[in-house]
Design a protein around this motif. Structure first.
Motif, short mmCIF file in Angstrom:
data_model
loop_
_atom_site.label_atom_id
_atom_site.label_comp_id
_atom_site.label_asym_id
_atom_site.label_seq_id
_atom_site.Cartn_x
_atom_site.Cartn_y
_atom_site.Cartn_z
N PRO A 97 0.82 -1.23 0.00
CA PRO A 97 0.00 0.00 0.00
C PRO A 97 0.84 1.27 0.00
CG PRO A 97 -0.10 -1.10 2.14
CD PRO A 97 0.58 -2.05 1.20
N PHE A 98 2.08 1.19 0.50
CA PHE A 98 2.95 2.36 0.47
C PHE A 98 3.27 2.78 -0.96
CE2 PHE A 98 5.06 2.49 4.91
CZ PHE A 98 3.89 2.04 5.51
N PHE A 99 3.31 1.82 -1.88
CA PHE A 99 3.57 2.14 -3.28
C PHE A 99 2.51 3.09 -3.83
CE2 PHE A 99 2.04 0.97 -7.57
CZ PHE A 99 3.06 1.55 -8.32
N TYR A 100 1.26 2.85 -3.48
CA TYR A 100 0.17 3.65 -4.05
C TYR A 100 0.16 5.06 -3.47
CZ TYR A 100 -1.38 -0.76 -5.97
OH TYR A 100 -1.43 -1.94 -6.67
N MET A 101 0.55 5.19 -2.20
CA MET A 101 0.57 6.55 -1.64
C MET A 101 1.74 7.35 -2.22
SD MET A 101 1.73 5.89 2.30
CE MET A 101 3.44 5.63 2.78
N ILE A 102 2.87 6.70 -2.50
CA ILE A 102 4.00 7.37 -3.14
C ILE A 102 3.65 7.70 -4.59
CG2 ILE A 102 6.36 7.05 -3.98
CD1 ILE A 102 6.45 7.54 -1.09
N ASP A 103 3.08 6.74 -5.29
CA ASP A 103 2.81 6.89 -6.72
C ASP A 103 1.80 8.00 -6.99
OD1 ASP A 103 3.33 5.86 -9.40
OD2 ASP A 103 1.25 5.18 -9.38
N GLY A 104 0.72 8.03 -6.22
CA GLY A 104 -0.28 9.08 -6.41
C GLY A 104 0.24 10.45 -6.03
N PHE A 105 1.01 10.50 -4.94
CA PHE A 105 1.59 11.78 -4.51
C PHE A 105 2.58 12.29 -5.55
CE2 PHE A 105 4.53 14.28 -1.75
CZ PHE A 105 3.61 15.15 -1.20
N ARG A 106 3.41 11.40 -6.08
CA ARG A 106 4.38 11.81 -7.11
C ARG A 106 3.67 12.25 -8.39
NH1 ARG A 106 8.01 7.42 -7.23
NH2 ARG A 106 9.49 8.60 -5.94
N GLY A 125 3.07 14.45 -12.90
CA GLY A 125 2.17 14.00 -13.96
C GLY A 125 2.53 12.62 -14.49
N GLN A 126 3.38 11.89 -13.78
CA GLN A 126 3.85 10.56 -14.21
C GLN A 126 3.60 9.57 -13.10
OE1 GLN A 126 7.71 10.25 -16.32
NE2 GLN A 126 8.31 8.78 -14.74
N SER A 127 3.06 8.40 -13.44
CA SER A 127 2.78 7.37 -12.43
C SER A 127 3.20 6.01 -12.95
CB SER A 127 1.29 7.36 -12.07
OG SER A 127 0.50 6.98 -13.18
N ASP A 128 3.49 5.10 -12.02
CA ASP A 128 3.86 3.73 -12.36
C ASP A 128 2.69 2.77 -12.21
OD1 ASP A 128 6.52 4.29 -12.96
OD2 ASP A 128 7.13 4.13 -10.86
N GLY A 129 1.65 3.18 -11.53
CA GLY A 129 0.51 2.31 -11.30
C GLY A 129 -0.78 2.92 -11.79
N THR A 130 -1.88 2.24 -11.50
CA THR A 130 -3.21 2.72 -11.86
C THR A 130 -3.69 3.68 -10.78
OG1 THR A 130 -3.66 0.61 -12.95
CG2 THR A 130 -5.54 2.05 -12.49
N LEU A 131 -3.96 4.91 -11.15
CA LEU A 131 -4.30 5.93 -10.16
C LEU A 131 -5.61 5.61 -9.45
CD1 LEU A 131 -3.26 9.08 -12.20
CD2 LEU A 131 -2.04 8.06 -10.28
N ALA A 132 -6.62 5.16 -10.19
CA ALA A 132 -7.91 4.84 -9.57
C ALA A 132 -7.76 3.70 -8.57
CB ALA A 132 -8.93 4.48 -10.65
N LEU A 133 -6.96 2.69 -8.93
CA LEU A 133 -6.72 1.58 -8.01
C LEU A 133 -6.01 2.08 -6.76
CD1 LEU A 133 -6.70 -1.42 -7.31
CD2 LEU A 133 -4.57 -1.63 -8.62
N GLY A 134 -5.08 3.02 -6.95
CA GLY A 134 -4.37 3.57 -5.80
C GLY A 134 -5.30 4.26 -4.82
N VAL A 135 -6.27 5.01 -5.34
CA VAL A 135 -7.24 5.68 -4.48
C VAL A 135 -8.05 4.65 -3.70
CG1 VAL A 135 -9.32 7.10 -4.48
CG2 VAL A 135 -7.38 7.75 -5.92
N VAL A 136 -8.47 3.58 -4.37
CA VAL A 136 -9.25 2.53 -3.71
C VAL A 136 -8.42 1.85 -2.63
CG1 VAL A 136 -10.39 0.30 -4.05
CG2 VAL A 136 -10.74 2.15 -5.70
N VAL A 137 -7.15 1.54 -2.94
CA VAL A 137 -6.28 0.87 -1.97
C VAL A 137 -6.07 1.75 -0.75
CG1 VAL A 137 -3.92 0.06 -1.56
CG2 VAL A 137 -5.11 -0.58 -3.66
N MET A 138 -5.86 3.04 -0.96
CA MET A 138 -5.66 3.95 0.17
C MET A 138 -6.90 4.00 1.06
SD MET A 138 -2.59 5.11 0.01
CE MET A 138 -2.71 6.46 1.16
N LEU A 139 -8.07 4.12 0.45
CA LEU A 139 -9.31 4.18 1.23
C LEU A 139 -9.57 2.86 1.96
CD1 LEU A 139 -11.61 6.05 -1.32
CD2 LEU A 139 -10.64 6.98 0.78
N ALA A 140 -9.33 1.74 1.26
CA ALA A 140 -9.57 0.43 1.88
C ALA A 140 -8.59 0.17 3.03
CB ALA A 140 -9.45 -0.67 0.83
N THR A 141 -7.33 0.52 2.85
CA THR A 141 -6.33 0.30 3.90
C THR A 141 -6.64 1.15 5.12
OG1 THR A 141 -4.65 -0.13 2.21
CG2 THR A 141 -3.87 0.31 4.44
N ASN A 142 -7.00 2.41 4.90
CA ASN A 142 -7.36 3.27 6.03
C ASN A 142 -8.63 2.77 6.71
OD1 ASN A 142 -5.38 5.35 6.36
ND2 ASN A 142 -6.03 6.24 4.44
#
Length: 267
Positions: A217-226, A231-248
């Motif tokens: 889950p740390f990957f998604y918080m770094i990736d979305g913040f970066r 304007g560049q990401s390594d993962g799926t931004l929508a999935l990152g939002v879902v992972v962050m909300l689900a983890t919290n």
């Protein structure tokens, strides 16, 4: 002659706003009082990380995708400083209270578990955001930082600070001494942080580690913040939002359950 009324119990209501604000203010004052240690020291440490990588490049302009490496690195360093201090604030507060034996002063007031959690987590989030903001200003003096997607920056800063504050609170409740919370830091927080792509793009990893990073889950918080800065990401931004909300959401459930049952808090 009228006599004064005897002391009467205060009506708390559905939410103990006075208790919640008092706990939150206490948590904020804890780190503000020693701001040299809790705010400025992390900024200096982050700048040292930045200097090491800048010197290692030796003035060469290395690109990660379309972004210069130092601009790619900066958001990761800001996020690392922000989340580590959010974790430290909540975990140290609970562990110190348990070791010193004054945890009873927090448990005795008429405060619901959700109010206790909000007070602790609010203090951790505030410290994390303060450290992140000051660190960002310090790095901005050396690297041009742009923010084409401020919504992603704000969302991931809040969600990441909350995630680590909740993790710190859960770890502090579980821990019985400082060695235990140090184990959480060394065997959970640090490995997840270093596998998250803070210092590199996960696109360059071998397939096995690429998959491991995407379960972090740390990957998604770094990736979305970066992404908010570059304007560049390594993962799926929508999935990152879902992972962050689900983890919290999961960590909120875990912390509230610990507080309701008095796990390692009540004899």
């Amino acid at each position: 002659m009228t006599h004064p009324l005897p002391p009467m119990p205060r009506a708390v209501g559905s939410v103990n706003w006075i208790g919640l604000w008092t706990l939150y203010a206490r948590e904020v004052r804890r780190f503000v009082k020693v701001h040299q240690q809790t705010v400025w020291a992390p900024v200096v440490t982050t700048l040292l990380f930045y200097a090491v990588f800048a010197l290692a490049l030796g003035g060469a302009v290395r690109m990660v995708g379309d972004v210069p490496y130092m601009e790619f690195l900066a958001p990761g360093l800001i996020m690392m400083a922000m989340t580590q201090n959010a974790f430290a604030n909540t975990s140290s507060s609970v562990v110190i209270a348990k070791v010193q034996g004054n945890i009873v002063d927090i448990l005795m007031p008429p405060m619901a578990p959700v109010e206790l959690a909000l007070g602790f987590v609010g203090g951790g989030v505030t410290r994390g955001l303060c450290v992140g903001f000051v660190t960002g200003l310090a790095i901005w003096a050396f690297t041009p930082l742009h923010m084409p997607h401020p919504g992603f920056v704000i969302f991931h800063a809040l969600m990441a600070s909350m995630l680590l504050s909740l993790l710190g609170l859960a770890g502090g409740i579980w821990s019985e001494k400082f060695d235990h919370i140090a184990a959480v830091t060394n065997f959970v927080v640090t490995p997840l942080a270093f596998l998250s792509g803070t210092f590199y793009s996960v696109a360059s990893l071998p397939p096995v580690f690429w998959w491991i990073a995407h379960f972090d889950p740390f990957f998604y918080m770094i990736d979305g913040f970066r992404y908010g800065f570059t304007g560049q990401s390594d993962g799926t931004l929508a999935l990152g939002v879902v992972v962050m909300l689900a983890t919290n959401g999961f960590l909120w459930w875990l912390v509230l359950r610990m507080l309701r049952t008095g796990y390692k808090l009540k004899a």
